[in-house]
Scaffold this active site. Sequence first.
Site, PDB file in Angstrom:
ATOM      1  N   ASN A 150       0.834  -1.207   0.000  1.00  0.00           N
ATOM      2  CA  ASN A 150       0.000   0.000   0.000  1.00  0.00           C
ATOM      3  C   ASN A 150       0.869   1.258   0.000  1.00  0.00           C
ATOM      4  OD1 ASN A 150      -2.654   1.496   0.587  1.00  0.00           O
ATOM      5  ND2 ASN A 150      -1.348   2.168   2.279  1.00  0.00           N
ATOM      6  N   GLU A 151       0.613   2.156  -0.926  1.00  0.00           N
ATOM      7  CA  GLU A 151       1.196   3.517  -0.951  1.00  0.00           C
ATOM      8  C   GLU A 151       2.666   3.557  -0.540  1.00  0.00           C
ATOM      9  OE1 GLU A 151      -1.259   6.325   1.217  1.00  0.00           O
ATOM     10  OE2 GLU A 151      -2.828   6.236  -0.299  1.00  0.00           O
ATOM     11  N   GLU A 178      -8.560   3.630  -3.634  1.00  0.00           N
ATOM     12  CA  GLU A 178      -8.909   4.563  -2.550  1.00  0.00           C
ATOM     13  C   GLU A 178      -9.357   5.857  -3.191  1.00  0.00           C
ATOM     14  OE1 GLU A 178      -6.364   5.182   0.850  1.00  0.00           O
ATOM     15  OE2 GLU A 178      -5.544   3.159   0.678  1.00  0.00           O
TER      16      GLU A 178
HETATM   17  O1  AHR Z   1      -7.904   5.683   3.866  1.00  0.00           O
HETATM   18  C1  AHR Z   1      -7.075   6.308   4.799  1.00  0.00           C
HETATM   19  C2  AHR Z   1      -5.599   6.214   4.431  1.00  0.00           C
HETATM   20  O2  AHR Z   1      -5.365   6.972   3.277  1.00  0.00           O
HETATM   21  C3  AHR Z   1      -5.085   4.840   4.071  1.00  0.00           C
HETATM   22  O3  AHR Z   1      -4.697   4.110   5.177  1.00  0.00           O
HETATM   23  C4  AHR Z   1      -3.895   5.154   3.212  1.00  0.00           C
HETATM   24  O4  AHR Z   1      -3.637   4.146   2.276  1.00  0.00           O
HETATM   25  C5  AHR Z   1      -4.239   6.483   2.581  1.00  0.00           C
HETATM   26  O5  AHR Z   1      -3.208   7.392   2.696  1.00  0.00           O
END
Ligand code: AHR
Length: 503
Positions: free
Chosen positions: A172-173, A292
């Site tokens: 993730n990210e 997201e």
């Molecule tokens: O959705 C909230 C946060 O936003 C998540 O944990 C992250 O992946 C993003 O920065």
Amino acid sequence: MRTARLTIDSAFAIGAVDRRLFGSFVEHLGRCVYGGIHEPGHPEADPLGLRRDVLALTRELGVSMVRYPGGNFVSGYRWEDGVGPVDDRPRRLDLAWKTIEPNTFGLDEFMAWAAAAQVEPMMAVNLGTRGVQEACDLLEYANHPGGTRLSDLRRAHGAQQPYGIRLWCLGNELDGPWQVGHKTAEEYGRLAAETARAMKLIDPSVSLVACGSSGRGMPTFASWEATVLEHTYEHVDFISAHSYYDPSDGDRASLLASAVDMDQFITEVVATADHVAARLRQTRKLKVSFDEWNVWYQSRVQGDLDGRGWVEAPALLEDDYTAVDAVVVGDLLITLLRHADRVGVAAQAQLANVIAPIRTRTGGPAWRQTIFHPFALTARYARGTVLRTEPVSPTYPTKRYGDVPVLDTVALHDEESGALTVFAVNRGTDDLPLDLDLRGLSGLRPVQHLSLAAGDDPEGVNTEAEPDRVTPRELPTGTVDGDRCAVRLPAISWNLLRFAPLP
Ligand code: AHR
């Protein structure tokens, strides 16, 4: 008064709608899991502690797929902590959100919840503090039928059949400096490729998502995607995109044009992926997993995190969404649909309490936030083939995006029933007369006009005391003249226009 025009023709097909566009997201963050979907002892809890009221709202929302367990949380997560007898599970520090993770909810509970919610699971592996081996272990536990240590462990925990999870996020990210285990594009690209190769040896049927940028505004945006895809293109099926739109500065005109940014973001990610494909002589087109997206009052986050010790499930990121926010969310969904040919997966972040359409009180009721409504109606009525519409619209000025069309639309034609559905947003502060030319779809009559209009009560929110202050209302369907239909879109509104074949 300025009029907008829209020409709709069934010959202008973009692509079929993938139900995976109506995904959501459950992260171990604040009260999304604990006090959100899971609350043992609550009057609505089932024997596993799953809140039945939240399950019912999830089904009503029409969510097709749910990403789990993070988010930033996954980058420090040990999945093994969340399986086996609950009393034996460790309490851990969650560094992403500075909370205590009790691990009383984990993979097996999530899979039981997903079955009850009737959603497809999308699992993320930890490529922040962990790597290839742990991702393989989790996949073996989840998807291998049996006869090995980890698949037999799942069976011993009560799940005889493999879970058969198809969609997996490779971390993730990891482009974000806030991410535990943050990496350069080179470091991440190599790790993601190695992990993907190994995971596909265990289960070749999985679809894998490489991490794209955590936002279009990141300094590494586009070069991150290019480098990561140089390493991963042949092993993955999707590249992710994340985007949040913050209303905090009060610039409503720009906020209402957020979809312009999302549209451009998707176009740029697709262009970057296609560039890498050309370089690598790959003919397979990669799709985007927009896993997201939402409106998020991000400037409030620091206040949520500051000045508290390590606690379990604090109230974090619990934004109260206004009527204007709901119009923006509806418009973001229109944008995702318009890119149905290249966006194959999308997940609104998140599902319950944390920047969410569903809100609960711990020990109390659950209710629908304003943003619940455009999502639920889009998920319900966006069926069939997405059509390219050619709107002619007046424009209005914005600080962030320059002159922007007042009207944004997408149309869908359901070949099976013959129905036509148009989603339309009026970003302007005046009512907007709209002329629809249905020339390629003659023989239709308007059957419904539902509108969530923010013009009279832009800051209206739904609360426990007043859960239905902001809801869509029925408006008169348009007037018809041959293949033309005239409707009126209220000021700052999201609209659903339905047409059915004449009997
Ligand atoms: O959705 C909230 C946060 O936003 C998540 O944990 C992250 O992946 C993003 O920065």
